[in-house]
Design a protein around this motif. Structure first.
Motif, PDB file in Angstrom:
ATOM      1  N   MET A   1      36.673  24.180  40.873  1.00 33.21           N
ATOM      2  CA  MET A   1      36.658  23.712  42.241  1.00 33.21           C
ATOM      3  C   MET A   1      36.968  24.881  43.179  1.00 33.21           C
ATOM      4  SD  MET A   1      38.275  19.920  41.578  1.00 33.21           S
ATOM      5  CE  MET A   1      38.041  19.370  43.272  1.00 33.21           C
ATOM      6  N   SER A   2      37.503  24.605  44.336  1.00 32.24           N
ATOM      7  CA  SER A   2      37.624  25.671  45.330  1.00 32.24           C
ATOM      8  C   SER A   2      39.042  26.176  45.513  1.00 32.24           C
ATOM      9  CB  SER A   2      37.028  25.198  46.662  1.00 32.24           C
ATOM     10  OG  SER A   2      35.623  25.039  46.510  1.00 32.24           O
ATOM     11  N   THR A   3      39.844  26.029  44.461  1.00 32.10           N
ATOM     12  CA  THR A   3      41.215  26.525  44.485  1.00 32.10           C
ATOM     13  C   THR A   3      41.414  27.481  43.325  1.00 32.10           C
ATOM     14  OG1 THR A   3      42.021  24.471  45.495  1.00 32.10           O
ATOM     15  CG2 THR A   3      43.647  25.822  44.341  1.00 32.10           C
ATOM     16  N   PHE A   4      42.121  28.588  43.567  1.00 33.32           N
ATOM     17  CA  PHE A   4      42.411  29.564  42.521  1.00 33.32           C
ATOM     18  C   PHE A   4      43.882  29.934  42.580  1.00 33.32           C
ATOM     19  CE2 PHE A   4      42.711  33.824  40.710  1.00 33.32           C
ATOM     20  CZ  PHE A   4      41.995  33.679  39.532  1.00 33.32           C
ATOM     21  N   GLY A   5      44.559  29.842  41.431  1.00 33.12           N
ATOM     22  CA  GLY A   5      45.943  30.290  41.357  1.00 33.12           C
ATOM     23  C   GLY A   5      46.924  29.162  41.176  1.00 33.12           C
ATOM     24  N   THR A   6      48.091  29.510  40.665  1.00 37.53           N
ATOM     25  CA  THR A   6      49.128  28.519  40.380  1.00 37.53           C
ATOM     26  C   THR A   6      50.227  28.565  41.421  1.00 37.53           C
ATOM     27  OG1 THR A   6      48.655  28.586  38.017  1.00 37.53           O
ATOM     28  CG2 THR A   6      50.842  27.808  38.667  1.00 37.53           C
ATOM     29  N   PHE A   8      50.610  31.564  43.694  1.00 34.97           N
ATOM     30  CA  PHE A   8      49.934  32.225  44.818  1.00 34.97           C
ATOM     31  C   PHE A   8      48.521  31.681  44.770  1.00 34.97           C
ATOM     32  CE2 PHE A   8      47.947  35.189  47.537  1.00 34.97           C
ATOM     33  CZ  PHE A   8      48.926  35.875  48.238  1.00 34.97           C
ATOM     34  N   ARG A   9      48.187  30.812  45.692  1.00 31.12           N
ATOM     35  CA  ARG A   9      47.032  29.940  45.506  1.00 31.12           C
ATOM     36  C   ARG A   9      46.141  29.925  46.734  1.00 31.12           C
ATOM     37  NH1 ARG A   9      48.859  23.884  44.630  1.00 31.12           N
ATOM     38  NH2 ARG A   9      49.530  24.569  42.577  1.00 31.12           N
ATOM     39  N   VAL A  10      44.867  30.211  46.532  1.00 27.16           N
ATOM     40  CA  VAL A  10      43.917  30.174  47.639  1.00 27.16           C
ATOM     41  C   VAL A  10      42.967  29.005  47.457  1.00 27.16           C
ATOM     42  CG1 VAL A  10      42.341  31.777  46.475  1.00 27.16           C
ATOM     43  CG2 VAL A  10      42.179  31.457  48.935  1.00 27.16           C
ATOM     44  N   THR A  11      42.641  28.340  48.551  1.00 22.06           N
ATOM     45  CA  THR A  11      41.618  27.295  48.587  1.00 22.06           C
ATOM     46  C   THR A  11      40.655  27.672  49.702  1.00 22.06           C
ATOM     47  OG1 THR A  11      43.256  25.654  47.892  1.00 22.06           O
ATOM     48  CG2 THR A  11      41.211  24.813  48.851  1.00 22.06           C
ATOM     49  N   THR A  12      39.355  27.696  49.402  1.00 22.47           N
ATOM     50  CA  THR A  12      38.392  28.152  50.407  1.00 22.47           C
ATOM     51  C   THR A  12      37.465  27.025  50.844  1.00 22.47           C
ATOM     52  OG1 THR A  12      36.696  28.818  48.813  1.00 22.47           O
ATOM     53  CG2 THR A  12      38.381  30.445  49.357  1.00 22.47           C
ATOM     54  N   PHE A  13      36.840  27.236  51.999  1.00 17.87           N
ATOM     55  CA  PHE A  13      35.818  26.295  52.474  1.00 17.87           C
ATOM     56  C   PHE A  13      34.727  27.076  53.181  1.00 17.87           C
ATOM     57  CE2 PHE A  13      36.323  26.294  57.079  1.00 17.87           C
ATOM     58  CZ  PHE A  13      37.608  26.784  57.267  1.00 17.87           C
ATOM     59  N   GLY A  14      33.572  26.435  53.319  1.00 17.09           N
ATOM     60  CA  GLY A  14      32.539  26.997  54.167  1.00 17.09           C
ATOM     61  C   GLY A  14      31.319  27.507  53.444  1.00 17.09           C
ATOM     62  N   GLU A  15      30.186  27.276  54.064  1.00 18.96           N
ATOM     63  CA  GLU A  15      28.912  27.761  53.557  1.00 18.96           C
ATOM     64  C   GLU A  15      28.178  28.430  54.728  1.00 18.96           C
ATOM     65  OE1 GLU A  15      29.434  24.289  52.066  1.00 18.96           O
ATOM     66  OE2 GLU A  15      29.738  23.676  54.127  1.00 18.96           O
ATOM     67  N   SER A  16      26.914  28.697  54.559  1.00 20.47           N
ATOM     68  CA  SER A  16      26.196  29.487  55.560  1.00 20.47           C
ATOM     69  C   SER A  16      26.019  28.790  56.896  1.00 20.47           C
ATOM     70  CB  SER A  16      24.796  29.835  55.039  1.00 20.47           C
ATOM     71  OG  SER A  16      24.885  30.826  54.085  1.00 20.47           O
ATOM     72  N   ILE A  24      42.889  28.517  52.886  1.00 23.23           N
ATOM     73  CA  ILE A  24      44.328  28.306  53.004  1.00 23.23           C
ATOM     74  C   ILE A  24      44.976  29.088  51.865  1.00 23.23           C
ATOM     75  CG2 ILE A  24      46.208  26.628  52.926  1.00 23.23           C
ATOM     76  CD1 ILE A  24      44.198  24.487  53.858  1.00 23.23           C
ATOM     77  N   VAL A  25      45.940  29.923  52.212  1.00 19.85           N
ATOM     78  CA  VAL A  25      46.645  30.699  51.204  1.00 19.85           C
ATOM     79  C   VAL A  25      48.051  30.138  51.097  1.00 19.85           C
ATOM     80  CG1 VAL A  25      47.104  33.009  50.342  1.00 19.85           C
ATOM     81  CG2 VAL A  25      45.338  32.676  52.074  1.00 19.85           C
ATOM     82  N   ILE A 130      33.960  35.166  52.076  1.00 22.23           N
ATOM     83  CA  ILE A 130      34.863  35.582  53.158  1.00 22.23           C
ATOM     84  C   ILE A 130      36.280  35.062  52.919  1.00 22.23           C
ATOM     85  CG2 ILE A 130      35.393  35.200  55.612  1.00 22.23           C
ATOM     86  CD1 ILE A 130      32.404  35.490  56.179  1.00 22.23           C
ATOM     87  N   GLY A 131      36.381  33.817  52.519  1.00 26.45           N
ATOM     88  CA  GLY A 131      37.702  33.237  52.261  1.00 26.45           C
ATOM     89  C   GLY A 131      38.454  33.996  51.183  1.00 26.45           C
ATOM     90  N   ARG A 132      37.731  34.375  50.132  1.00 28.12           N
ATOM     91  CA  ARG A 132      38.371  35.135  49.056  1.00 28.12           C
ATOM     92  C   ARG A 132      38.896  36.470  49.561  1.00 28.12           C
ATOM     93  NH1 ARG A 132      35.378  34.238  43.815  1.00 28.12           N
ATOM     94  NH2 ARG A 132      33.924  32.544  44.187  1.00 28.12           N
ATOM     95  N   VAL A 133      38.057  37.150  50.339  1.00 27.22           N
ATOM     96  CA  VAL A 133      38.426  38.493  50.785  1.00 27.22           C
ATOM     97  C   VAL A 133      39.637  38.423  51.719  1.00 27.22           C
ATOM     98  CG1 VAL A 133      37.658  40.492  52.119  1.00 27.22           C
ATOM     99  CG2 VAL A 133      36.141  39.450  50.416  1.00 27.22           C
ATOM    100  N   ALA A 134      39.652  37.426  52.584  1.00 22.75           N
ATOM    101  CA  ALA A 134      40.784  37.281  53.499  1.00 22.75           C
ATOM    102  C   ALA A 134      42.065  37.000  52.726  1.00 22.75           C
ATOM    103  CB  ALA A 134      40.496  36.155  54.494  1.00 22.75           C
ATOM    104  N   ALA A 135      41.982  36.079  51.774  1.00 21.33           N
ATOM    105  CA  ALA A 135      43.168  35.749  50.969  1.00 21.33           C
ATOM    106  C   ALA A 135      43.604  36.939  50.134  1.00 21.33           C
ATOM    107  CB  ALA A 135      42.866  34.552  50.078  1.00 21.33           C
TER     108      ALA A 135
END
Lengths: 395, 395, 395, 395
Positions: A1-6, A8-16, A24-25, A130-135
């Motif tokens: 899904m769109s969350t990574f980490g236990t 320190f955890r990022v959840t991303t949204f958004g498409e083109s 959200i970090v 973009i969400g990944r890079v920001a987080a």
């Protein structure tokens, strides 16, 4: 899904083709100085339109911190980040609506979700990153302040043009960015540029390999048996669009070696043991050993090309596709900050988990009371705006 | 940590020198026929001592189902599995207690946990993999009954001896097991045998590559953006001890190709679209496309070797280590069922998640009431022991 | 942390004095009609300043969908939602900066995070609940379209004034909203109004109980043994600020009954068994049984009051606190949509998980191919804008 | 599902009529002395057949540590625990096979899983709780050694007989166990005994309330906004079979109070602030404040009773059920160690997470190097068997 980490955890949204992208970090340690200026540089490195080598799509990609900080210092609460989509041209993809692009996500997204976005693959868009890079920029700042961690990625090959020099110990982002291809060997980089230009002219594309080093990783990170550090790093990297392979340390090359040649002999380095060689790539038994963590990620050639392709429509009728939209002939230069971000996210999460394991086994008095260190009973000092924030909590 | 999966979830326990190893498999669908006979074959394939090529350690490795079934049928409750450790010889490793084995987990486990097990790396023991293999056998049975999935792994290289034949469409476990090396090309396999024997004689070790194909995968599996199918497969594979690299489809080789050559053109195959080539390795946009899922996993040469190694003790004093314990010169033949197990676990979990997504978007009446299909108001029929269990629920 | 749910998953961000609040809702099934108009009504019900009973803080609380939909239909990708903070008056809390408010989160946040936000408790702000309510509105729409689920909460007591009527089977939101207290018994509601007004005049506050019913829940939701439906509902409800208690069905009252009186006898209801009474509150063995799910949540009196309180400063010096900021004398009327939202989020997540369990045990042919139902090979039809979206996928 | 916790994590298996029950406890800090003797006492307190008040089923319930320790010290690896089922009498429940027991899990398990176990509710068996209690004993030992945490639960009411005395500050397990009902007020306990005996004679059952206090909890535990400490405690408690309600601190009673009476005024207590009263029950803003954590759990009367009940069969035919199997007229005395276990599991997990947050914000040098504290470069000392293990790492 769109969350990574236990922890320190990022959840991303958004498409083109929506209003914006972001994330959200959660779990960012409090009391760390943080403003948009810490995040924007990596977003700008990821941004398209930086050189003749990349797509012409123009985005400002300006990030806004929505929450989680006050007076430029993190609160320990979730950090919301948004970046508006400013250059939406849904019409561009219209002509492809009946034909799924070969090797793109059009068909599988269509099958999985029963829907089709204006851009075809929807969330399989480069803007998702973009969400990944920001987080990742936040994770990286924490790792740098807390441990002195340095993360640098670079282009080590494009097509069959490969850089041979070993730069693991010395490479810097400045050197990486000194050439638009982000290959730090200028001569090799020039060949790469020519190859990419050739592909562009042929309305074709080409793949490449991104290498990455994490220096000064603390020892002890990684959670066997399923969350070994190389496993979570592999998960992180293989979640980046267009990836086909992952290596740590000696990788596939190491399979051809004898154990006596491959084993990294120990030697004393300060208060820990280090190794003479680093075929392990900084991870042994799934746990970081303090040596540089070295990894490589394979990116396939981009699927969207202008060249004609004989394929079929969604309902199986023969068709010829010649994509017209904006697209990169080669993504690896722009993938650099994405690989760095995923490395930072995987490492920061492992570091927080290990801090817990570490702190749990210390004798009761070894861990200073929190309030005596960062927050005296009168907490005003913790937010003293006259001191540089970096100096306050983490140095 | 020691849990893998979201809905189909395995948690393992056990190291070399404890009472036993095993796992809990949670989320196994109910009403599936299951006995120890479904699990034991893969455990026996994993077992050491099967040929002159592997370690002499002798274990019966007989699995016992502790819970989760009645009358040979799964209940939908967690399945507890245990395998006793019968051949514990802690003394074997005694001589290595002062010297961390180069490239083994001894040092990092010691640093991370502050302790040192009798066997050195503790949980970084090959016996840890028993729980995975047992759980994987259950996952595989579910996938086979529900979807006709076939998972076959084989040794594609040892050292620099590489099998060239493309066997993705036809390979069977029978053919794999026809040679002790588990390389299905007999001529190549003989060369591999000679190489492994040479390493054994030299008290050295050698690495290799395991290839794996998943045939008949349903379309639509994988959860972007972070849990793309290649990302969870990479996580699964890179959590296996001694792994250094992972590829899906064209892998690193694909980075050298042009997009026009690498793209897999679509063609109609029955009620879905298929592709002419399969450089994607069965996954596009992080989601399975129905083509065979093809992956490769790199295993380094085993770290524990009898040959003398110039290294240092835990306290940094120069020392020479010549390991005396039982150890394999090459692990890839035994890694076959482990790779198959992790493939099954990652796929079964993705399949359960996608079943949810799929069922959620069906019109309200499309999903038959559960009790009308498998469990009439009088449920006795569901457990009718006179019918073969496989026929009842899943076929 | 700030994420709730396994397959239907919300992650929230935002506190009082930042740019905005919001959430990401991941796992929302695709092809569901969704616009801001589906979300705004519950946000407006949550909004302060609706009556003389609640705080004067004025917020428009207009939600914006940032991603996850196109043409008013969900894509299956994460839905980003933001609501700006428009009425930030950080100065209001300035006078309280040295004295932690008794029974508020000021002290514990300060201790846990080593920081102190302008508003004191930071994330322990009522504005945090906006993200929940927005996400809950989406969950609720899915449950309503897919199963006909109805969720209604109401104020059943304020202070010692308690509503006695049993409205579980008939209560509607219209009736709840017919009185500003959201107690559907007009006579009792008038008494409640008088009590709240009395507390306001005394610069004091008062607690209350919110009751909630979920009608038409599908049977089979809940994941023993740790994620029983009453356990995840309790988790959901007790995560709402100011909660002190949770009951399902007979609750604490049920402890005084004999089994013969408390047991809910079965009776046939259509194609399932129902029960004559409902002391179980719709959940037996941790799994929904198809009867109305009935629960009650206790809210303490708000901690921030204008009345003088003899307490101490952060450094332990005796002090008198009389809070000056805007604050509610009673939060339960505004808690109604929050309780409904958390009920919807817990239920939607359990429903998605159970859809997976259900679909997994169906015979292979029982589950219609996704593309034949919602997405023919020519997918254009799935987005036909001439048909009402609600009719397309879910009805 | 069957896993609870993030960093300190238990996964359980087993039902009534299988080979055994047990669990895997992952994330237990290494270097803690641990043998079966630490776990057995709570299992024995949970065991049936201890007095005339409980079921006659006789189980030895002897636990075996399968993994995760060596020489009586934890390794940091998963601890496997098994308890055999020795007294399986499946025939006992045979007569109930056509009639789902009212208010039991028979019907919902049947509906959810499409199967029916010999014992009816399968995993909704009291034996499922063995895994929790065993894991809880380990969590509790960690909390006691690390923080001096004391957890004591007791029976505060059975039916309408209620104990009034406030024993939060002084209650001990010895005093609780001094009476078979586990109500520490001897006079009230005698009345309870009479009531339970009366229910037994009438082949009926009765419910009750268990109270629990956690003393010496560290400050700062709990992870807003969704994993507030009262939310995870509620989740933990409401996952215990037969629970209908949960309260923390003032609970439902607190809803009737004014804020000025309910607020807990601060006062200095040593190096932290404490409160004069404790209506908050030790948790403010979802985070522990250092005061005793006080909670109450409602248990309904057991569903299985010998008395005749007019109900229907699975296929809806009217029937009379008079259960014949072994069953308790009242479960609350045996629920004591289960409540204590779930409290310990929730708290230990929150403590590990907070240790991470705490350690993350300390200045770089504040956290001693792990190897200097517990594991010098020569690690032999860490396992010195001549020193009491408790003294080594945690005191």
């Amino acid at each position: 899904m769109s969350t990574f980490g236990t922890l320190f955890r990022v959840t991303t949204f958004g498409e083109s083709h929506c209003a914006g992208v972001g994330c959200i970090v959660d779990g960012v340690p409090p009391l760390m100085a943080l403003t948009e200026a810490d995040i924007q540089p990596q977003l700008s490195r990821r941004r398209p339109g930086q050189s003749a080598l990349t797509t012409k799509r123009d985005e400002k990609d300006l990030v806004r911190i929505m929450s989680g900080t006050e007076h430029g210092v993190t609160l320990g609460t979730p950090i919301g980040l948004t970046v508006p989509n400013e250059d939406m041209r849904p019409g561009d993809y219209g002509s492809m609506s009946d034909i799924p692009r070969p090797s793109h996500a059009d068909y599988t997204y269509q099958y999985k979700y029963g829907t089709k976005t204006s851009s075809g693959g929807g969330r399989a868009s480069a803007r998702e990153t973009i969400g990944r890079v920001a987080a990742g920029a936040i994770a990286e700042k924490f790792l740098r302040l807390r441990y002195g961690v340095e993360i640098v990625a670079w282009v080590s090959s494009i097509g069959d043009i490969e850089m041979k020099e070993d730069v693991v110990d010395t490479i810097t982002r400045e050197r990486v960015d000194s050439h638009p291809t982000r290959c730090p060997d200028a001569a090799v980089a020039d060949q790469m540029t020519a190859l990419v230009q050739e592909c562009r002219n042929a309305e074709d594309s080409v793949g490449g390999v991104v290498s990455c080093v994490i220096r000064n990783s603390p020892v002890g990170l990684g959670e066997p048996c399923f969350d070994k550090l190389q496993a979570t790093l592999a998960h992180a990297m293989m979640s980046i669009p267009a990836t086909k392979g992952f290596e740590i340390g000696s990788g596939f090359r190491g399979t051809t070696q004898r154990g006596s040649a491959h084993n990294d002999m120990f030697v004393r380095k300060g208060d820990r043991l280090g190794t003479v060689t680093n075929n392990s790539g900084g991870v042994q038994g799934g746990i970081s050993n303090g040596e540089p963590i070295v990894l490589r990620v394979a990116f396939k050639p981009p699927a969207t090309i202008g060249k004609e392709q004989a394929t079929v429509t969604y309902d199986g009728t023969s068709a010829v596709l010649a994509a017209k939209g904006r697209h990169d002939p080669c993504v690896v230069p722009r993938a650099i900050p994405i690989v760095e971000a995923m490395a930072a996210l995987a490492l920061a999460d492992a570091a927080l988990v290990q801090l817990s394991r570490h702190a749990a086994v210390l004798p009761f008095n070894a861990l200073p009371p929190l309030q005596n260190v960062v927050t005296p009973l009168n907490p005003a000092k913790a937010q003293d705006p006259t001191k540089p924030a970096d100096d306050r909590a983490h140095s």
